[in-house]
Design a protein around this motif. Structure first.
Motif, short mmCIF file in Angstrom:
data_model
loop_
_atom_site.label_atom_id
_atom_site.label_comp_id
_atom_site.label_asym_id
_atom_site.label_seq_id
_atom_site.Cartn_x
_atom_site.Cartn_y
_atom_site.Cartn_z
N MET A 68 36.48 20.71 -21.49
CA MET A 68 35.18 20.17 -21.89
C MET A 68 34.26 20.24 -20.69
SD MET A 68 36.40 16.77 -23.99
CE MET A 68 37.21 16.07 -22.57
N GLY A 69 33.48 21.29 -20.60
CA GLY A 69 32.60 21.44 -19.44
C GLY A 69 33.42 21.45 -18.16
N GLY A 70 33.12 20.53 -17.25
CA GLY A 70 33.83 20.45 -15.97
C GLY A 70 35.11 19.63 -16.02
N ASN A 72 31.50 17.70 -9.03
CA ASN A 72 30.29 17.20 -9.70
C ASN A 72 30.45 16.99 -11.20
OD1 ASN A 72 28.73 17.21 -7.25
ND2 ASN A 72 28.76 19.44 -7.43
N ALA A 73 31.68 17.01 -11.72
CA ALA A 73 31.92 16.73 -13.15
C ALA A 73 31.75 15.24 -13.40
CB ALA A 73 33.31 17.19 -13.56
N ARG A 74 31.45 14.91 -14.66
CA ARG A 74 31.31 13.51 -15.04
C ARG A 74 31.74 13.34 -16.49
NH1 ARG A 74 27.11 12.78 -18.36
NH2 ARG A 74 25.50 14.37 -18.43
N MET A 75 31.99 12.09 -16.86
CA MET A 75 32.30 11.79 -18.25
C MET A 75 31.06 12.10 -19.07
SD MET A 75 33.38 8.15 -19.98
CE MET A 75 35.05 8.12 -19.38
N PRO A 76 31.21 12.84 -20.17
CA PRO A 76 30.02 13.20 -20.95
C PRO A 76 29.22 11.99 -21.44
CG PRO A 76 31.90 14.52 -21.64
CD PRO A 76 32.41 13.49 -20.67
N SER A 87 37.99 10.03 -7.42
CA SER A 87 36.97 9.93 -8.47
C SER A 87 36.26 8.59 -8.35
CB SER A 87 37.59 10.11 -9.86
OG SER A 87 38.64 9.19 -10.06
N THR A 88 35.03 8.54 -8.84
CA THR A 88 34.24 7.32 -8.82
C THR A 88 34.06 6.85 -10.25
OG1 THR A 88 33.05 8.09 -6.87
CG2 THR A 88 32.03 6.30 -8.12
N TRP A 89 34.45 5.61 -10.51
CA TRP A 89 34.41 5.04 -11.85
C TRP A 89 33.40 3.91 -11.93
CZ3 TRP A 89 37.62 6.43 -16.03
CH2 TRP A 89 38.51 7.48 -15.74
N ARG A 90 32.65 3.89 -13.01
CA ARG A 90 31.85 2.73 -13.36
C ARG A 90 32.73 1.90 -14.28
NH1 ARG A 90 27.16 2.82 -17.82
NH2 ARG A 90 26.99 0.58 -18.09
N LEU A 91 32.92 0.67 -13.92
CA LEU A 91 33.75 -0.25 -14.70
C LEU A 91 32.93 -1.52 -14.89
CD1 LEU A 91 36.56 -0.66 -15.98
CD2 LEU A 91 37.27 -1.67 -13.82
N GLY A 92 32.30 -1.66 -16.06
CA GLY A 92 31.38 -2.77 -16.26
C GLY A 92 30.22 -2.61 -15.30
N PHE A 119 33.03 8.00 -15.43
CA PHE A 119 33.48 8.49 -14.13
C PHE A 119 32.67 9.69 -13.69
CE2 PHE A 119 36.21 10.55 -17.32
CZ PHE A 119 35.89 11.88 -17.08
N THR A 120 32.73 9.95 -12.40
CA THR A 120 32.16 11.16 -11.82
C THR A 120 33.09 11.65 -10.72
OG1 THR A 120 30.89 9.93 -10.17
CG2 THR A 120 29.75 10.47 -12.21
N ASN A 121 33.00 12.92 -10.45
CA ASN A 121 33.63 13.49 -9.26
C ASN A 121 32.47 13.92 -8.37
OD1 ASN A 121 34.82 14.90 -7.24
ND2 ASN A 121 35.70 16.50 -8.53
N ALA A 122 32.12 13.07 -7.43
CA ALA A 122 30.99 13.33 -6.55
C ALA A 122 31.38 14.16 -5.34
CB ALA A 122 30.37 12.00 -6.11
#
Length: 137
Positions: free
Chosen positions: A7-9, A35-39, A58-63, A85-88
């Motif tokens: 799915m994309g990246g 630079n992939a991220r959750m869609p 990986s960097t996650w947004r959790l709340g 999430f993102t892979n920055a």
């Protein structure tokens, strides 16, 4: 042989699914390209998710929090909590995800991959809602 869904990246390699585990869990390895991220950040109310870092960070947004997950680290995502999430980084990041109980299986991700490839955002939202994922505003 495990099923691989792109799915994309993102690349998911399904190791266990709801059918084979009689609904106990879904398990997949996820590879995130640079630079992939959750869609679509979202939450789900019917299952929890645990992420285990294999390589890279990986960097996650959790709340309202931001959490880094590196090799050997875990992140527990309780049902109802918005996450994404993102892979920055410029490296491929891999992690293992376990959904309990198993409710999605690879079919959901196949549908989302097709909608992403077609650029069909409304269909993605409908598919998410049908499978119990609630997109974040």
């Amino acid at each position: 042989m495990p099923e691989i869904i792109r799915m994309g990246g993102l690349e998911l390699r399904f190791l266990q699914d709801k059918v084979g585990t009689q609904g106990s869990l879904d398990m997949f390895e996820m590879a995130l390209q640079p630079n992939a991220r959750m869609p679509v950040p979202h939450h789900h109310e019917s299952w929890d998710e645990t992420v285990y870092g294999l390589s890279g960070t990986s960097t996650w947004r959790l709340g309202e929090s931001t959490v880094q997950v590196g090799p050997g680290e875990t992140l527990f995502i309780r049902r109802g909590v918005v996450h994404g999430f993102t892979n920055a980084t410029q490296d491929v990041v891999t992690c293992l995800s376990v959904l309990t109980p198993g409710v999605l299986g690879p079919g959901y991700f196949r549908e989302i991959a097709a909608h992403l490839a077609a650029g069909n955002q409304p269909a993605m939202r409908e598919t998410m809602l049908r499978h119990g994922l609630i997109p974040a505003p």
